[in-house]
Design a protein around this motif. Sequence first.
Motif, short mmCIF file in Angstrom:
data_model
loop_
_atom_site.label_atom_id
_atom_site.label_comp_id
_atom_site.label_asym_id
_atom_site.label_seq_id
_atom_site.Cartn_x
_atom_site.Cartn_y
_atom_site.Cartn_z
N TYR A 63 43.46 61.46 17.63
CA TYR A 63 44.01 60.30 16.92
C TYR A 63 43.97 60.55 15.43
CZ TYR A 63 42.96 58.09 21.42
OH TYR A 63 42.88 57.79 22.75
N ARG A 69 49.73 53.23 10.44
CA ARG A 69 50.02 53.69 11.80
C ARG A 69 48.89 54.56 12.32
NH1 ARG A 69 55.95 55.29 9.79
NH2 ARG A 69 54.75 56.99 8.85
N LEU A 124 50.29 55.13 18.72
CA LEU A 124 49.32 54.30 19.41
C LEU A 124 49.44 52.85 18.96
CD1 LEU A 124 46.84 54.35 21.38
CD2 LEU A 124 45.42 54.34 19.30
N HIS A 125 49.55 52.64 17.63
CA HIS A 125 49.65 51.28 17.12
C HIS A 125 50.20 51.31 15.70
CE1 HIS A 125 48.52 46.98 17.27
NE2 HIS A 125 48.36 47.09 15.97
N PHE A 154 50.52 48.69 12.46
CA PHE A 154 50.02 47.40 11.99
C PHE A 154 51.10 46.65 11.21
CE2 PHE A 154 46.20 49.51 13.11
CZ PHE A 154 45.24 48.53 13.33
N ASN A 206 37.88 53.07 22.77
CA ASN A 206 38.60 52.27 21.79
C ASN A 206 38.60 52.97 20.45
OD1 ASN A 206 38.90 50.03 23.64
ND2 ASN A 206 36.75 49.56 23.26
N SER A 219 39.44 47.40 12.75
CA SER A 219 40.34 46.98 13.81
C SER A 219 40.07 47.81 15.05
CB SER A 219 41.80 47.16 13.38
OG SER A 219 42.11 46.35 12.26
N LEU A 221 41.27 49.13 18.61
CA LEU A 221 42.44 49.37 19.43
C LEU A 221 42.02 49.93 20.78
CD1 LEU A 221 44.66 51.23 16.79
CD2 LEU A 221 44.70 48.79 17.33
N GLY A 226 46.55 51.15 22.97
CA GLY A 226 47.10 50.71 21.69
C GLY A 226 47.02 49.23 21.43
N THR A 227 46.57 48.45 22.39
CA THR A 227 46.45 47.00 22.19
C THR A 227 45.39 46.70 21.13
OG1 THR A 227 47.07 46.59 24.49
CG2 THR A 227 45.95 44.80 23.31
N LEU A 228 45.72 45.82 20.17
CA LEU A 228 44.73 45.39 19.19
C LEU A 228 43.83 44.36 19.85
CD1 LEU A 228 43.59 45.29 16.30
CD2 LEU A 228 45.32 43.56 15.78
#
Length: 313
Positions: A189, A197, A223-224, A226, A242, A254, A256, A260-262
């Motif tokens: 990651y 991002r 993944l996510h 913001f 996570n 934060s 995740l 990828g869900t916050l």
Amino acid sequence: MVSADPTAPPLDEVAGGLQFPEGPVALRDGSVLVVEIRRGTLAKVRPGGEISVVAEVGGGPNGAAIGPDGAVYVCNNGGFEWQEADGITAPGHQPADYLGGRIQRVDGDGSVTDLYTECDGRPLRGPNDLVFDTDGGFWFTDLGKGRERDHDTGALYYAAADGSSIREVVHPLTQPNGVGLSPDGSRLYVAETGPGRVWSWEIEAPGRVRAGATFGPGGATLLHGFPGYQPLDSLGVDGEGNVCVATLITGAISVLAPDGTLLRQVPVPEPDPFVTNICFAPGSNTAYITSSGRGRLYRTEWPCPGLDLAYTA
């Protein structure tokens, strides 16, 4: 800023008066190593809050990790200009006394060696964060340096701990910052600061990622991303996989999920736009968070055990 969850465990201040702390590394004796970017030092914070300098590394030490030989490896971004306003210290552009980017090795006696200053003839510009794998190599990001009218492009690297090899794995990236590995070591990651991002790659071999069927950098999967203005800093991974990424301006960690869900955001007690990093104490639920703008290190109990890193001391 994010409102605190009244049911969440409190964040307790371990130490204050640090000069923009980052790169926390929790040790088995209950102490925490931090770099102080503004002071150019690697320091140790003892459980009672006492601070002692381990090494003078110069420039702008940004990230730290324990290597397979027990030494501390430091990403040094070369230094910043600094600004202060309303009790907050903030990093700025590349300074006039810029040291140049480098990866440094700090021995137990505090001696410092420059391990890498370039890759394939290209100077490192602003190494930021690093993580070791179980093969003994380490991934690190180079965010680059900003100047009044331009900014370097960033990259992801993989290097050997003994100084024998370094390779550029992904380029370009936009201000790559935090870097971490999944619990099984199969995924990597990277957080990009300005864009907010977090990218993910499958690792196919030590120092090599498999390009996915996407248009992300190096074939990365997003993944996510913001929303709004939520730049990202460094990250840690907990025992449930996570990705816990420091979120600037918002002033929080934060969390995740692996998909990828916050899940939530964990703010520090006194608002600070420069919440920069998180680490976990070996074999425990204890997490440490750097509130760099205010020069503080916090401790809290995490909902699950942290992910033990490849090497600890």
